[in-house]
Design an enzyme around this catalytic site. Structure first.
Site, PDB file in Angstrom:
ATOM      1  N   ASN A   9     -50.494  -9.982  -5.694  1.00 31.82           N
ATOM      2  CA  ASN A   9     -50.381  -8.674  -5.040  1.00 31.82           C
ATOM      3  C   ASN A   9     -49.783  -7.721  -6.071  1.00 31.82           C
ATOM      4  O   ASN A   9     -48.593  -7.794  -6.364  1.00 31.82           O
ATOM      5  CB  ASN A   9     -49.458  -8.798  -3.818  1.00 31.82           C
ATOM      6  CG  ASN A   9     -49.114  -7.435  -3.229  1.00 31.82           C
ATOM      7  OD1 ASN A   9     -49.775  -6.435  -3.534  1.00 31.82           O
ATOM      8  ND2 ASN A   9     -48.082  -7.390  -2.396  1.00 31.82           N
ATOM      9  N   LYS A  11     -49.351  -4.590  -5.901  1.00 31.09           N
ATOM     10  CA  LYS A  11     -48.631  -3.449  -5.304  1.00 31.09           C
ATOM     11  C   LYS A  11     -49.091  -2.144  -5.973  1.00 31.09           C
ATOM     12  O   LYS A  11     -50.257  -2.027  -6.323  1.00 31.09           O
ATOM     13  CB  LYS A  11     -47.126  -3.644  -5.432  1.00 31.09           C
ATOM     14  CG  LYS A  11     -46.670  -5.036  -4.981  1.00 31.09           C
ATOM     15  CD  LYS A  11     -45.199  -5.112  -4.764  1.00 31.09           C
ATOM     16  CE  LYS A  11     -44.830  -6.548  -4.468  1.00 31.09           C
ATOM     17  NZ  LYS A  11     -43.581  -6.676  -3.773  1.00 31.09           N
ATOM     18  N   HIS A  96     -48.112  -6.427   5.213  1.00 24.41           N
ATOM     19  CA  HIS A  96     -47.072  -6.717   4.218  1.00 24.41           C
ATOM     20  C   HIS A  96     -45.772  -6.026   4.644  1.00 24.41           C
ATOM     21  O   HIS A  96     -45.796  -4.936   5.210  1.00 24.41           O
ATOM     22  CB  HIS A  96     -47.528  -6.208   2.841  1.00 24.41           C
ATOM     23  CG  HIS A  96     -46.654  -6.703   1.733  1.00 24.41           C
ATOM     24  ND1 HIS A  96     -45.439  -6.127   1.452  1.00 24.41           N
ATOM     25  CD2 HIS A  96     -46.804  -7.725   0.847  1.00 24.41           C
ATOM     26  CE1 HIS A  96     -44.880  -6.784   0.436  1.00 24.41           C
ATOM     27  NE2 HIS A  96     -45.692  -7.755   0.060  1.00 24.41           N
ATOM     28  N   GLU A  98     -43.662  -4.401   3.085  1.00 19.43           N
ATOM     29  CA  GLU A  98     -43.473  -3.039   2.554  1.00 19.43           C
ATOM     30  C   GLU A  98     -44.253  -2.027   3.381  1.00 19.43           C
ATOM     31  O   GLU A  98     -43.840  -0.878   3.535  1.00 19.43           O
ATOM     32  CB  GLU A  98     -43.871  -3.002   1.066  1.00 19.43           C
ATOM     33  CG  GLU A  98     -42.831  -3.730   0.217  1.00 19.43           C
ATOM     34  CD  GLU A  98     -43.362  -4.330  -1.069  1.00 19.43           C
ATOM     35  OE1 GLU A  98     -44.489  -4.004  -1.489  1.00 19.43           O
ATOM     36  OE2 GLU A  98     -42.632  -5.156  -1.662  1.00 19.43           O
ATOM     37  N   GLU A 168     -43.596 -14.605   4.194  1.00 21.28           N
ATOM     38  CA  GLU A 168     -42.836 -13.926   3.149  1.00 21.28           C
ATOM     39  C   GLU A 168     -41.505 -13.448   3.714  1.00 21.28           C
ATOM     40  O   GLU A 168     -41.439 -12.358   4.301  1.00 21.28           O
ATOM     41  CB  GLU A 168     -43.617 -12.714   2.631  1.00 21.28           C
ATOM     42  CG  GLU A 168     -44.971 -13.046   2.049  1.00 21.28           C
ATOM     43  CD  GLU A 168     -45.398 -12.006   1.030  1.00 21.28           C
ATOM     44  OE1 GLU A 168     -45.632 -12.377  -0.111  1.00 21.28           O
ATOM     45  OE2 GLU A 168     -45.456 -10.807   1.380  1.00 21.28           O
ATOM     46  N   GLY A 174     -39.253  -9.681  -4.205  1.00 21.73           N
ATOM     47  CA  GLY A 174     -38.825  -8.842  -5.328  1.00 21.73           C
ATOM     48  C   GLY A 174     -37.333  -8.912  -5.609  1.00 21.73           C
ATOM     49  O   GLY A 174     -36.802  -8.084  -6.344  1.00 21.73           O
ATOM     50  N   SER A 214     -40.590 -13.980  -4.532  1.00 18.95           N
ATOM     51  CA  SER A 214     -40.018 -14.373  -5.831  1.00 18.95           C
ATOM     52  C   SER A 214     -40.521 -15.725  -6.331  1.00 18.95           C
ATOM     53  O   SER A 214     -39.758 -16.508  -6.897  1.00 18.95           O
ATOM     54  CB  SER A 214     -38.486 -14.343  -5.766  1.00 18.95           C
ATOM     55  OG  SER A 214     -38.039 -13.014  -5.516  1.00 18.95           O
ATOM     56  N   GLY A 236     -44.333  -9.719  -8.265  1.00 18.88           N
ATOM     57  CA  GLY A 236     -43.929  -9.425  -9.640  1.00 18.88           C
ATOM     58  C   GLY A 236     -44.552 -10.323 -10.697  1.00 18.88           C
ATOM     59  O   GLY A 236     -45.026  -9.839 -11.738  1.00 18.88           O
TER      60      GLY A 236
HETATM   61  C1  PEP Z   1     -45.110  -9.758  -2.425  1.00 19.05           C
HETATM   62  O1  PEP Z   1     -45.050  -8.571  -2.655  1.00 19.05           O
HETATM   63  O2  PEP Z   1     -45.941 -10.175  -1.615  1.00 19.05           O
HETATM   64  C2  PEP Z   1     -44.184 -10.662  -3.120  1.00 19.05           C
HETATM   65  C3  PEP Z   1     -44.111 -11.902  -2.726  1.00 19.05           C
HETATM   66  O3  PEP Z   1     -43.457 -10.122  -4.157  1.00 19.05           O
HETATM   67  P1  PEP Z   1     -42.529 -10.928  -5.209  1.00 19.05           P
HETATM   68  O4  PEP Z   1     -43.327 -12.121  -5.681  1.00 19.05           O
HETATM   69  O5  PEP Z   1     -42.287  -9.943  -6.320  1.00 19.05           O
HETATM   70  O6  PEP Z   1     -41.292 -11.326  -4.504  1.00 19.05           O
END
Ligand code: PEP
Length: 255
Positions: A9, A11, A96, A98, A168, A174, A214, A236
């Site tokens: 992803n 973003k 998601h 966000e 998640e 993040g 993460s 990320g």
């Molecule tokens: C995400 O945005 O779906 C995600 C899991 O981000 P990160 O891996 O950066 O925690």
């Protein structure tokens, strides 16, 4: 037997030119045995066409990070499921955290988006997960259960069975904090049990449940080795080809 799946992803990172290069590097870096894991990336909308050009001859699929619930019309700034299909997308990330946090998405909007996406033949990656506050108040099961039921209720069983769920935990996205493999496995098992009550055991066994939050090259193998963790949704670490490829390989090693 569920095939492992690792999805990036991106973003709101990567211009179309940058995205083209990252996609090319990912495709070039895949090895023969990486095919045991399904791989996809979800770039920002303006970069999808460039990414599609880089990936067309590769086994890597691509998708959108969101999708309008409406099929078409006067909805300035929105992107429809049919537009994603026309760009060769296979997937659409929906719900998601966000989007829930910054764009006021609710379970009912996510449900409408799921209908639009499934109706066009795309595969949704439905994100669910609790905030830190909710976990500390021992409300994780209630929140994740509500998000799943709210998004999936009323959809035909076979459509749910071909969907992907991403668990998640919001506090892990993040932040560098990851759920332990045991913690994540417990939630994944619970999600599968809930799915079984909705679509039966066979249907629930077919659904791929990804972990997100993460995931890095150093923790991916331990997470992916859990019986109900079928891969990862990677934020990320998907922005660097070498890290993303290392995570894909962690998926292969648990096959
Ligand atoms: C995400 O945005 O779906 C995600 C899991 O981000 P990160 O891996 O950066 O925690």
């Amino acid at each position: 037997m569920r095939r492992s799946f690792v999805c990036g992803n991106w973003k709101m990172y990567k211009t179309p030119s940058e995205a083209r290069v990252l996609a090319r590097d990912i495709a070039r870096g895949l090895r023969g045995d990486d095919g045991r894991v399904e791989v996809a990336v979800c770039p920002p909308f303006p970069a999808i066409a460039a990414v599609a050009e880089s990936l067309r001859e590769s086994p890597v699929a691509w998708g959108g990070q969101n999708c309008a619930p409406q099929l078409e019309g006067a909805y300035t700034g929105e992107t429809s499921a049919a537009m994603l299909v026309d760009l060769g997308c296979t997937y659409a990330i929906l719900g998601h955290s966000e989007r829930r946090q910054f764009f006021a998405e609710t379970d009912s909007t996510v449900h409408e988006k799921l209908e639009a996406v499934l109706g066009c033949g795309l595969t949704p990656i439905l994100c669910v997960g609790e905030t830190l506050e909710e976990r500390e108040a021992d409300r994780t099961s209630e929140v994740v259960g509500r998000q799943l039921r709210g998004a999936l209720a009323g959809l035909p069983g076979p459509e749910i069975a071909r969907s992907v769920i991403a668990y998640e935990p919001v506090w892990a996205i993040g932040t560098g904090r990851t759920a332990t493999p045991d913690m994540a496995e417990a939630m994944h098992r619970e999600i599968r049990e809930l799915l079984a009550t909705m679509i039966g055991e066979d249907g629930a066994e077919a659904v791929r449940i990804l972990y997100g939050g993460s995931v890095k090259p150093g923790n991916a193998a331990d997470l992916f080795s859990q019986p109900n963790i079928d891969g990862g949704l990677i934020g990320g670490a998907s922005l660097t080809a070498s890290d993303f490829l290392a995570i894909v390989r962690a998926g292969c090693s648990t096959e």
